[in-house]
Design a protein around this motif. Structure first.
Motif, mmCIF file in Angstrom:
data_model
loop_
_atom_site.group_PDB
_atom_site.id
_atom_site.type_symbol
_atom_site.label_atom_id
_atom_site.label_comp_id
_atom_site.label_asym_id
_atom_site.label_seq_id
_atom_site.Cartn_x
_atom_site.Cartn_y
_atom_site.Cartn_z
ATOM 1 N N LEU A 75 0.825 -1.206 0.000
ATOM 2 C CA LEU A 75 0.000 0.000 0.000
ATOM 3 C C LEU A 75 0.858 1.253 0.000
ATOM 4 N N ARG A 133 -4.848 4.859 -9.736
ATOM 5 C CA ARG A 133 -5.973 3.919 -9.830
ATOM 6 C C ARG A 133 -6.291 3.271 -8.490
ATOM 7 N N LEU A 134 -5.249 2.968 -7.714
ATOM 8 C CA LEU A 134 -5.491 2.315 -6.431
ATOM 9 C C LEU A 134 -6.245 3.237 -5.482
ATOM 10 N N ILE A 158 -7.774 -3.670 -2.120
ATOM 11 C CA ILE A 158 -8.962 -2.823 -2.116
ATOM 12 C C ILE A 158 -9.956 -3.300 -1.064
ATOM 13 N N PHE A 182 2.452 1.504 -3.601
ATOM 14 C CA PHE A 182 1.485 1.859 -4.636
ATOM 15 C C PHE A 182 0.953 3.278 -4.431
ATOM 16 N N SER A 183 0.844 3.706 -3.176
ATOM 17 C CA SER A 183 0.295 5.034 -2.903
ATOM 18 C C SER A 183 1.180 6.159 -3.414
ATOM 19 N N GLY A 198 -10.742 -3.665 -10.680
ATOM 20 C CA GLY A 198 -9.407 -4.074 -11.117
ATOM 21 C C GLY A 198 -9.243 -4.184 -12.618
ATOM 22 N N ILE A 256 -4.427 -6.820 -6.197
ATOM 23 C CA ILE A 256 -4.973 -5.472 -6.148
ATOM 24 C C ILE A 256 -6.363 -5.488 -5.530
ATOM 25 N N GLN A 257 -7.183 -6.452 -5.930
ATOM 26 C CA GLN A 257 -8.530 -6.543 -5.376
ATOM 27 C C GLN A 257 -8.484 -6.844 -3.883
#
Length: 206
Positions: free
Chosen positions: A90, A197-198, A133, A93-94, A164, A129-130
């Protein structure tokens, strides 16, 4: 194609050399200082930067990657953690890293990853990714206000991102062009004050 690789594990390094295509050249460095030196000398020479994340110093190395990406925000960085860490993923990706893969990824899978990342998408593996989320909790107090600002089409795009889907998949689902999807996403990011996107997916799932 040249790829800069920060890798201190000989076995993983050997595997990477076995799965890249004949037209790909891997350049290995083993210290953070060497990574900075290589990118400062000629960042445009490297299409991607692979970083192997060790178990023993994962939190420290994650922050080093964050600082590295801040210094070279145009560099496509893909990390290969030896052990999955949701908090680490996280965090990375952030800030905008391009992808996360298993160190012993297969040849065909790596080719797919490079294709996806090369087109400007994020790769974490759809399931991962899911999972991020679903397991992450985004602040929900401003959720409705931010999404209420979206048009019906923009909201559809945001919801597909939350599932996703890639731009190409969204275009097929909505029967529009990828260019139109990108235009909608640009508007959505601006209206929702999200930068990737995340972050958008987390907001749409809240």
């Amino acid at each position: 194609m040249k790829i800069l690789c920060w890798n201190t594990d000989d076995a993983v390094w050997k595997h990477w050399n076995q799965i890249v295509g004949a037209s790909t050249s891997l350049v290995r460095v083993q210290t953070l200082e060497d990574v900075y030196h290589a990118l400062e000398t000629d960042a445009s020479n490297y299409q991607y930067c692979f970083i192997y994340l060790e178990d023993t110093s994962l939190p420290k190395q994650v922050e080093e990657v964050v600082a590295l990406y801040s210094a070279f925000p145009n560099q496509k960085v893909i990390v290969f953690p030896n052990q999955l860490s949701q908090a680490g993923a996280l965090r990375l990706f952030s800030v905008g890293i391009s992808g996360q893969c298993a160190p012993y990824i297969g040849k065909e899978q790596l080719s797919l990853v490079l294709s996806v990342v090369g087109s400007g998408e994020i790769w974490g593996g759809k399931a991962f990714i899911q999972q991020l989320i679903m397991q992450s909790t985004a602040p929900a107090e401003n959720h409705h206000v931010e999404l209420d600002d979206l048009s019906e089409r923009e909201l559809d795009v945001a919801q597909h991102v939350a599932k996703g889907l890639s731009n190409k998949q969204i275009a097929l689902e909505m029967d529009i062009t990828e260019r139109t999807v990108k235009a909608h996403l640009t508007s959505v990011f601006k209206k929702t004050n999200t930068k990737d996107r995340l972050a958008l997916a987390l907001l749409a799932q809240a």
